[in-house]
Design an enzyme around this catalytic site. Structure first.
Site, PDB file in Angstrom:
ATOM      1  N   GLU A 174       0.809  -1.227   0.000  1.00 47.82           N
ATOM      2  CA  GLU A 174       0.000   0.000   0.000  1.00 47.82           C
ATOM      3  C   GLU A 174       0.839   1.274   0.000  1.00 47.82           C
ATOM      4  O   GLU A 174       1.195   1.787   1.054  1.00 47.82           O
ATOM      5  CB  GLU A 174      -0.953   0.022   1.207  1.00 47.82           C
ATOM      6  CG  GLU A 174      -1.854   1.257   1.202  1.00 47.82           C
ATOM      7  CD  GLU A 174      -2.848   1.331   2.359  1.00 47.82           C
ATOM      8  OE1 GLU A 174      -2.850   0.429   3.219  1.00 47.82           O
ATOM      9  OE2 GLU A 174      -3.600   2.300   2.402  1.00 47.82           O
ATOM     10  N   LYS A 216      -2.508  -1.970  -3.210  1.00 50.18           N
ATOM     11  CA  LYS A 216      -3.552  -1.088  -2.670  1.00 50.18           C
ATOM     12  C   LYS A 216      -3.114   0.360  -2.876  1.00 50.18           C
ATOM     13  O   LYS A 216      -2.437   0.940  -2.027  1.00 50.18           O
ATOM     14  CB  LYS A 216      -3.761  -1.400  -1.180  1.00 50.18           C
ATOM     15  CG  LYS A 216      -4.734  -0.450  -0.481  1.00 50.18           C
ATOM     16  CD  LYS A 216      -5.211  -1.008   0.842  1.00 50.18           C
ATOM     17  CE  LYS A 216      -6.028   0.008   1.608  1.00 50.18           C
ATOM     18  NZ  LYS A 216      -6.755  -0.562   2.740  1.00 50.18           N
TER      19      LYS A 216
END
Ligand code: 13P
Length: 338
Positions: A174, A216
């Site tokens: 992420e 992500k």
């Protein structure tokens, strides 16, 4: 299940990830915003209410937990990871120790948590987690993010991902380019491209199997204080273009963070991206605020009315589930809410 199959399941069509891994500090802010005291009991009660809802079976592929929650027991006597599994979803765990000041930088952050991670992963596996999350953050200004920030975070993300795969779990990678600022969408596109390029360079150096990962990222959006208006279609087009250019095709799926978008905005943008998706990636959600906001408000007002709270959460989860297949519309939003 091997990591490639877990990753595929996490990004399967019709479903997405519930990011319920707020640290105690972040949870304190969220609960304060609805005038509820941030006690362990309240944190568990809210989360357990969501994890027991009907949409878990049909729309939620995985739940990211904070360390505290992974160890808690639900009202029915089973552990929280067991409850999540029983309801058809995969338990995951946030393993980073937060974004800390990066020495030598102009107030930028680097995410910490690599020390002792191998040992922690072993325990998390035993507790039932099958995927992990590590979030790096990048601020945009005329000079930022610096090369130093982009390089150091990419290095940590790659080392984290390699350790997680060694433990037979899927790393969610992420890198979040923050929305704060008055920059336009072009600037977000340019910064996100640089960030992703460096991340995939490092992931390759560290021999991470991309088929067993989930990315992500942020969507490509104008800054939250940007004066220029940008249409949903342009957001979708730029987001798809940026990811096509910078993400290797072995990655099975991309689960966006909501990053401060409103609930409906996050759903609408995901739907628009899926409408024009001509890649092999499955685009889904890994939303925190954009899945929980309305449910949190309802819970704060009527804590004992479980069905009422779950209905609000189920609606949001279903709308996002529809967006993963480009089946969402304003009409569906209204009819389902009613
Ligand atoms: P938001 O969707 O609220 O941005 O949270 C997602 C997340 O997990 C941040 O790390």
């Amino acid at each position: 299940m091997n990591i490639e199959d877990i990753a595929k399941k996490m990004v399967a069509k019709g479903r997405g990830i519930l990011a319920a891994d707020e640290s105690t500090g972040t949870m304190e802010k969220r609960l304060k915003s609805v005038n509820v005291e941030c006690t362990e009991k309240n944190r568990l009660h809210f989360r357990e209410t969501l994890f027991s809802s009907e949409s878990m079976k049909s729309c939620i592929s995985g739940v990211i937990l904070f360390d505290e929650t992974l160890r808690q027991t639900s009202d029915s006597g089973i552990s929280i990871p067991e409850l999540i599994k029983k309801n058809g979803s995969i338990p995951g765990i946030k393993v980073d120790k937060g974004a800390k000041l990066l020495a030598g930088s102009n107030n930028e952050k680097v995410t910490e948590g690599l020390d002792g991670l191998r040992e922690r992963m072993e325990e998390y596996y035993k507790l039932g987690a099958r995927f992990a999350k590590w979030r790096a953050v990048y601020s945009i200004s005329s000079e930022l993010p610096s090369k130093q920030c982009i390089k150091s975070n990419a290095h940590s993300l790659a080392r984290y991902a390699a350790i997680v795969q060694e433990a037979k779990m899927v790393p969610i990678v992420e890198p979040e380019v923050l929305m704060d600022g008055d920059h336009n969408i072009e600037k977000c596109y340019e910064v996100t491209s640089r960030v992703l390029e460096e991340c995939y360079k490092e992931l390759s150096i560290h021999n991470v199997n991309l088929k067993g990962t989930v990315l992500k990222p942020n969507m490509i959006l104008p800054g939250s204080n940007c004066k220029e208006k940008t249409s949903t279609e342009v957001i979708a087009k730029k987001t798809l273009e940026c990811l096509k250019k910078n993400v290797p095709s072995e990655v099975p799926g991309i689960a966006f963070l909501s990053g401060g978008q409103s609930e409906v905005e996050a759903t609408k943008n995901l739907n628009a991206i899926n409408k024009i998706n001509d890649t092999s990636f499955n685009f889904t959600f890994s939303y925190g605020r954009a899945l929980q906001q309305s449910a949190l408000k309802t819970w704060a007002k009527s804590m004992k009315e479980t069905a009422k709270i779950q209905k609000v959460f189920d609606h949001r989860a279903k709308m996002n589930g529809a967006s993963t297949e480009a089946k969402w519309s304003e009409k569906l939003e209204q009819s389902s809410a009613a």
